[in-house]
Design a protein around this motif. Sequence first.
Motif, PDB file in Angstrom:
ATOM      1  N   TRP A 544       0.822  -1.197   0.000  1.00 36.79           N
ATOM      2  CA  TRP A 544       0.000   0.000   0.000  1.00 36.79           C
ATOM      3  C   TRP A 544       0.862   1.255   0.000  1.00 36.79           C
ATOM      4  CZ3 TRP A 544      -5.310   0.265   2.705  1.00 36.79           C
ATOM      5  CH2 TRP A 544      -6.069  -0.845   2.357  1.00 36.79           C
ATOM      6  N   LYS A 545       0.253   2.334  -0.435  1.00 39.58           N
ATOM      7  CA  LYS A 545       0.904   3.632  -0.340  1.00 39.58           C
ATOM      8  C   LYS A 545       0.875   4.114   1.111  1.00 39.58           C
ATOM      9  CE  LYS A 545      -0.298   5.264  -4.981  1.00 39.58           C
ATOM     10  NZ  LYS A 545      -0.994   6.320  -5.729  1.00 39.58           N
ATOM     11  N   PHE A 546       1.798   4.985   1.415  1.00 39.01           N
ATOM     12  CA  PHE A 546       1.854   5.540   2.759  1.00 39.01           C
ATOM     13  C   PHE A 546       0.563   6.292   3.097  1.00 39.01           C
ATOM     14  CE2 PHE A 546       2.692   9.336   5.336  1.00 39.01           C
ATOM     15  CZ  PHE A 546       3.050   8.730   6.530  1.00 39.01           C
ATOM     16  N   THR A 547      -0.011   6.989   2.106  1.00 40.04           N
ATOM     17  CA  THR A 547      -1.230   7.759   2.364  1.00 40.04           C
ATOM     18  C   THR A 547      -2.401   6.848   2.710  1.00 40.04           C
ATOM     19  OG1 THR A 547      -1.635   7.753  -0.026  1.00 40.04           O
ATOM     20  CG2 THR A 547      -0.530   9.687   0.910  1.00 40.04           C
ATOM     21  N   ASP A 548      -2.445   5.664   2.107  1.00 44.89           N
ATOM     22  CA  ASP A 548      -3.530   4.737   2.420  1.00 44.89           C
ATOM     23  C   ASP A 548      -3.399   4.191   3.840  1.00 44.89           C
ATOM     24  OD1 ASP A 548      -4.609   5.049  -0.098  1.00 44.89           O
ATOM     25  OD2 ASP A 548      -3.387   3.432  -0.951  1.00 44.89           O
ATOM     26  N   VAL A 549      -2.186   3.841   4.236  1.00 43.06           N
ATOM     27  CA  VAL A 549      -1.965   3.370   5.604  1.00 43.06           C
ATOM     28  C   VAL A 549      -2.262   4.494   6.597  1.00 43.06           C
ATOM     29  CG1 VAL A 549      -0.293   2.359   7.189  1.00 43.06           C
ATOM     30  CG2 VAL A 549      -0.224   1.760   4.762  1.00 43.06           C
ATOM     31  N   LEU A 550      -1.804   5.700   6.272  1.00 40.55           N
ATOM     32  CA  LEU A 550      -2.061   6.846   7.137  1.00 40.55           C
ATOM     33  C   LEU A 550      -3.551   7.085   7.299  1.00 40.55           C
ATOM     34  CD1 LEU A 550      -0.964   9.314   8.704  1.00 40.55           C
ATOM     35  CD2 LEU A 550      -1.021  10.567   6.524  1.00 40.55           C
ATOM     36  N   ARG A 551      -4.300   6.934   6.227  1.00 40.19           N
ATOM     37  CA  ARG A 551      -5.745   7.129   6.291  1.00 40.19           C
ATOM     38  C   ARG A 551      -6.391   6.174   7.277  1.00 40.19           C
ATOM     39  NH1 ARG A 551      -9.377   4.007   3.888  1.00 40.19           N
ATOM     40  NH2 ARG A 551     -11.519   4.771   3.674  1.00 40.19           N
ATOM     41  N   LEU A 637     -12.793  12.646  -1.053  1.00 41.43           N
ATOM     42  CA  LEU A 637     -13.061  11.212  -1.166  1.00 41.43           C
ATOM     43  C   LEU A 637     -11.966  10.378  -0.521  1.00 41.43           C
ATOM     44  CD1 LEU A 637     -14.448  10.913  -4.810  1.00 41.43           C
ATOM     45  CD2 LEU A 637     -15.721  10.864  -2.674  1.00 41.43           C
ATOM     46  N   TRP A 638     -10.751  10.919  -0.424  1.00 39.78           N
ATOM     47  CA  TRP A 638      -9.653  10.160   0.193  1.00 39.78           C
ATOM     48  C   TRP A 638     -10.001   9.749   1.607  1.00 39.78           C
ATOM     49  CZ3 TRP A 638      -6.625  11.593   4.466  1.00 39.78           C
ATOM     50  CH2 TRP A 638      -5.515  10.767   4.718  1.00 39.78           C
ATOM     51  N   TRP A 639     -10.713  10.617   2.308  1.00 39.60           N
ATOM     52  CA  TRP A 639     -11.070  10.294   3.689  1.00 39.60           C
ATOM     53  C   TRP A 639     -12.266   9.342   3.744  1.00 39.60           C
ATOM     54  CZ3 TRP A 639      -9.034  10.396   8.274  1.00 39.60           C
ATOM     55  CH2 TRP A 639      -9.849  10.216   9.395  1.00 39.60           C
ATOM     56  N   SER A 640     -13.233   9.508   2.887  1.00 43.60           N
ATOM     57  CA  SER A 640     -14.454   8.705   2.973  1.00 43.60           C
ATOM     58  C   SER A 640     -14.262   7.297   2.425  1.00 43.60           C
ATOM     59  CB  SER A 640     -15.596   9.395   2.218  1.00 43.60           C
ATOM     60  OG  SER A 640     -15.271   9.522   0.837  1.00 43.60           O
ATOM     61  N   GLN A 641     -13.465   7.157   1.373  1.00 42.29           N
ATOM     62  CA  GLN A 641     -13.260   5.829   0.792  1.00 42.29           C
ATOM     63  C   GLN A 641     -11.983   5.836  -0.041  1.00 42.29           C
ATOM     64  OE1 GLN A 641     -16.944   5.525  -1.376  1.00 42.29           O
ATOM     65  NE2 GLN A 641     -16.104   6.444  -3.206  1.00 42.29           N
ATOM     66  N   PRO A 642     -11.264   4.724  -0.070  1.00 45.42           N
ATOM     67  CA  PRO A 642     -10.021   4.679  -0.858  1.00 45.42           C
ATOM     68  C   PRO A 642     -10.324   4.802  -2.347  1.00 45.42           C
ATOM     69  CG  PRO A 642     -10.615   2.494  -0.063  1.00 45.42           C
ATOM     70  CD  PRO A 642     -11.547   3.452   0.600  1.00 45.42           C
ATOM     71  N   ARG A 643      -9.450   5.445  -3.060  1.00 49.74           N
ATOM     72  CA  ARG A 643      -9.638   5.638  -4.497  1.00 49.74           C
ATOM     73  C   ARG A 643      -9.119   4.419  -5.242  1.00 49.74           C
ATOM     74  NH1 ARG A 643      -7.017   8.115  -9.079  1.00 49.74           N
ATOM     75  NH2 ARG A 643      -8.565   9.163 -10.413  1.00 49.74           N
ATOM     76  N   ILE A 644     -10.027   3.615  -5.736  1.00 51.89           N
ATOM     77  CA  ILE A 644      -9.677   2.443  -6.526  1.00 51.89           C
ATOM     78  C   ILE A 644     -10.397   2.520  -7.859  1.00 51.89           C
ATOM     79  CG2 ILE A 644      -9.164   0.931  -4.565  1.00 51.89           C
ATOM     80  CD1 ILE A 644     -11.956  -0.196  -4.794  1.00 51.89           C
TER      81      ILE A 644
END
Length: 1476
Positions: A544-551, A637-644
């Motif tokens: 995962w990206k760092f931003t996803d783990v941070l989220r 949207l980054w906070w509400s749901q991961p961008r896939i």
Amino acid sequence: MSQLDRVMPPPTLVRRGSRSASTTFNMEVFDNEVVPSSLASISPILRVANEIEAERPRVAYLCRFYAFEKAHRLDQTSTGRGVRQFKTLLRQRLERDNATSLPSRVKKTDAREIQAYYQQYYEHYVRTLDQADQADRAQLSKAYQTAGVLFEVLCAVNKTEKVEEVAPEIIAAARDVQEKKEIYTPYNILPLDSAGASLPIMQLEEIKAAVSALWNTQGLNWPSSFEQQRQRTGDLDLLDWLKAMFGFQRDNVRNQREHLILLLANSHIRLHPKPEPLNMLDDRAVDEVMKKLFKNYKKWCKFLGRKHSLRLPQGQQEVQQRKLLYMGLYLLIWGEASNVRFMPECLCYIFHNMAYELHGLMAGNVSIVTGENIKPSYGGDEEAFLRKVITPLYRVIDTEAKRSRNGTAPHSAWCNYDDLNEYFWSPDCFSLGWPMRDDGEFFKSTNDWGRKGVPRKSGKTGKSNFVETRSFWHLFRSFDRLWTFFILGLQVMFIIAWDEISLMDIFQKDVLFNLSSIFITASILRLLQSILDLLLNFPGYHRWKFTDVLRNILKVIVSLCWAIILSVFYVHAIKGAPQALKQLLSFLDQIEGNPPLYIFAVASYMLPNLLAAILFLFPMLRRWIENSDWHIVRLFLWWSQPRIYVGRGMHESQFALLKYTIFWVILLASKFAFSYFVQIIPLIEPTKLIMAIKHVDYGWHEFYPDARNNYSAVIALWAPVLMVYFMDAQIWYAVFSTLYGGIIGAFDRLGEIHTMSMLRSRFQSLPGAFNTYLVPSQKKQGKKFSFSKKFDEISASRRSEAAKFAQLWNEIVCSFREEDLISDRQELKANVFSCSYLASITFSLILICYAHHLLLSACIIQGNGPFAGSLLFRFSSENNSVATVFACKQALDMATQFRGKDSDLWKRISADQYMKCAVIECYQSLKHVLHDLVVGENEKRVRFHYGHPDVFDRIFHFTRGGFSKASRGINLSEDIFAGFNSTLRRGNVTHHEYIQVGKGRDVGLNQISLFEAKVACGNGEQTLSRDIYRLGHRFDFFRMLSFYFTTVGFYVSSMAVSLTVYAFLYGKLYLSLSGFENAIVKLAKRRGDDPLKEAMASQSLVQIGLLMTLPMVMEIGLERGFRTAIGDLIIMQLQLAPVFFTFSLGSKMHYFGRTLLHGGAKYRATGRGFVVRHEKFAENYRMYSRSHFVKGLELAVLLMCYKLYGSAAPDSTAYLLLSGSMWFLVCSWLFSPFLFNPSGFEWQKIVEDWDDWTKWMNSGGGIGVPATKSWESWWNEEQEHLQFTGLLGRTSEVILALRFFVYQYGIVYHLNIARGDKSIMVYGLSWLVIVAVMIILKIVSMGRKKFSADFQLIFRLLKLLLFIGSIVALVLMFTLLSLTVQDILRSLLAFLPTGWALIQISQACRPLVKAIGMWGSVKALSRGYEYVMGLLIFGPVAILAWFPFVSEFQTRLLFNQAFSRGLQIQRILAGGKKHK
């Protein structure tokens, strides 16, 4: 030395007679050309041998011998799968045929024999067939293929016999055959070679247009060495050029050439207005196909922020050619992709780079490095694309598949197709470069060499975006909104009921403040959801990206903060809060306006939910937001749901949203009203009284005798009610779906005609209805709402309109006569029109029988010009459409036999006005119906792929991963994942039942149970999948409810029904053994409290299976009347349908729950054999022991314990009313396999079953011993899921087994031997019995190993001493400790569950138990338990078998319909017995 010896020298060539039977059987298989896949190239040789064997046996022998030589060259070590066995069988066949075929040889040598036959075959068959006036292309092509094989064998024989010269005429014939073989190339639908130009399908203008466009190679630079002969003749097309440039396979080019032509022709002929001229490919058709084909690719490029590679030239004349090249390139990539097809975005990556190279080739770009024209990175060589692009990708797939250890490894330990494909959802995928770097991250698992050529251990590609960690918490994680909604609703209702608040006072300040505590609960549940997202995905974070783990970490922190803030503010605002707590929160007093502070916190917490509610009302706005590339929107949207890449913008229209929202609002209102008034309010007062009880005379050693409020008793009372609360929405869904379906069916006029009198009264209006609904009109007719429709009667003067219906009706009458539904005197039987296709005036039901097959096979469905006959021939030969059979039979026969031009055929068809109308209107009707198929359906927008009536868009799906998913285990129910994938990618799957077609076969209970097990296991795996998680989070709330209750929610609810019974009975067991129930009953009697009595005597069992019959009742009611439907329902009950549904409930619960905890899901073959046969007791025991028998006996023990120790049901009548439904469940689970087993109560069968079962029980296991032959092998097989489960699974198994210790703990205090002592020592001393039994088992086990063989007498003396010691111990306890016979019987209820718990725990901890040397004792104890269970189940069946009328009753019950038809059931059941 024979020829066989030279090829593969064997140790001996002696043929033994004992092999004759095996050889005979294997020759049959061999003659059917069943060869290993690695030897597929020898199949044509074997086919030729089989064809000519009757005519020339020696030549057939030579062909087989050559096939043997070729097979040996292909695999000299016989390492391929099945190769060794195949070569052995072929060798045996050759040894046999050599002796038998030699006398029949016409010539002196084998070389002359095959030369003579080759000349004969060429002159008398090939040339004769070629020179015929109307040569059959299929036969001619086959003849040339056969001649080519014969010449290949001829050359091999000549080489063996050292024949140096071959007759010139044979050489000439071989050249001719080789040339003709290239002309008559194999094809699928379109014969594109010169020999097929005259066939009818190639005369279609749209086909000509597509072929002409594809053969436009103007301006293309060909490699000088590429097929020079065809270059000179101009016999090359665009796909040939792509093959030359990029190295595609020849057969792939052939397949995709036909594919592309059909796609273009299909689009071309459907254009409106029609293109002029028709034989020139219209740009609109090219654009339409290109738009569909590259829609996913363009979305992928946009998602990754890259410009797509579909770059077009400036000149208008070259644009179409370039578009065709791009489409051909994609189809060729897809055609060779093999398993990479399951990775659609990986194909996009490949196409992106190859299309860029294609643009460079066409533009003549020059390399900066070499100064030469750019060439493809992987092109030029033969099959370069397969070897250099697909093979490395396939190796990664293969490596990851091997890491799954045949499906036994955890899903987190290996990458499935989704993980590999999702690697290409990130811009990081472009770091692979082009050509792809071997040391790239994607190839870690196959990269065995370092950069300096040093061997190294290969790494792991790693999971991406989602990890399928096995845990039942996925049920909450995927559907957290549903569970949160139900929990908050329960809290609200409980507060209102507990405080006795009237519905009119809900909006008072204090009431609202109390109800606002639901926000604290919501914040806690959100914290739980955040923690689950973090923990369950933990194995995949390294990708995962760092931003996803941070989220995820920030969401946990924020959720924790909200839970603390809301709780603190709420507690501080409570008037009756404890003083110590208020002092702790005194710092809040310094803040002005504390209650407004809490309100502000609640408002702030609710703000995102309010925003989500607004977006819910405007789905178009939410769709735009989710697809937007604006940075501010992406940050939100980054906070509400991961961008896939998938799951974005799949919201429905406003009208569809309104429809299913109203449906669910009404359903939920009914559900909560029922829960409040029927489930919650009746238990409030009893709960308060139970909590007020101060003194309880405990019946066992109570660890907390001074505990306040009696929470344990309250939990025992509420547990089954709460489980019903959480699952009864499934029941309401079944009811409301039935009502909704009934309303839709009524407005669709289903069943308007279901009697003969109604048919006669409306017969004159049937032609009008037929013309209205099936005959196409130039004007588009919209759907109009009306409660009734009246169709004009067709008078005799309107002959042409009546003729349209007349042909259809004549075919119906002929069909009825052939099926003996009407007699030759035209007398209809009473039930002729009970079929659904005549039950409705809307004859659209008649039109299509297999819509999916029609879409896949019928390439062109429109034709009212001179080529409609050819269309009819093409369509009808591929499909069995009901419309074609009814409306076009005569035209079909004519087209099939016609050998002239299409124009002449059309003239002959047009000569008959009826036939002309049939052909034109058939295809016009199909066009309109298929439009409705794709566009319109009436559902709750959660249709997935469940079966063949589902309609798919082919191009949409094959460019997005295909029509299923194929990862081992997780995609066990592969078909429904096609629907999941389609929905996530903004597609749509619709279901249309144009006619009722029974797809199925007669099956027995075992086959049904296997199917139930397979589907339940599949749903268990679905629960863990990323598709379920994404759909559960990306759907709006009400669509998510529809999705849940139509997929895994049904199995969760089915499991909850069974668990409700467990919760109810274990609650009763606790209350009765602890003494709580006695105290409660005494209080109720003293107060005369009826609600308390009713609460203690209530039962909880819901027949969810029976409720699933409601749609069937509604369907029959609409079609044949509700009186008939009620009659059928009553007959179902008399035929023991409730028994079957209850038994099926056990299957769902067992396999769904076990798959969730331990995995082990696998495909279970249901069989295709004759099912009217008797299943042996051992077979039924193996199949149902763990899923039904063990659970049924457990419930029986619970019911018996409650009968002995319960107080709420003092007499037998009250006990029966309390436990009747549960005894019904127990009997259903224990005896249904024998009740639904033919001859299950026949005494002779019972005797045979007993002998078979005892033999099976006593058989030892071992390597290679199947489970059907040995109890020990079966016992080990039943534990297989525990060998591969994780720590969580083993822990769960141990925790679940702890419930069996409750029996011993509670019952020993109620024995006479306890003498009323409630100390813990009583329970401790009771374990001496268990220890003694284990010691005895260990002694017997060791004695059997050491003494049973050589010291049999010593072993018998040892067993005698143990027996005498046991008797002495019992006598002492009878005399000294007041032991009674009743104590012994009741002790069985105490110690048998304990022993079973020890077995379950030992199986879960198998390595540890083996290490301490107790596994043999556990096995011996398990065998004893199996004996006891078998006797308890077999005994009642054997007793009933004593009475002959029971067997007669069972046979009549199972085969009632067969008896009514006069079948002799006993002969069927007896089967074909051998006569001695």
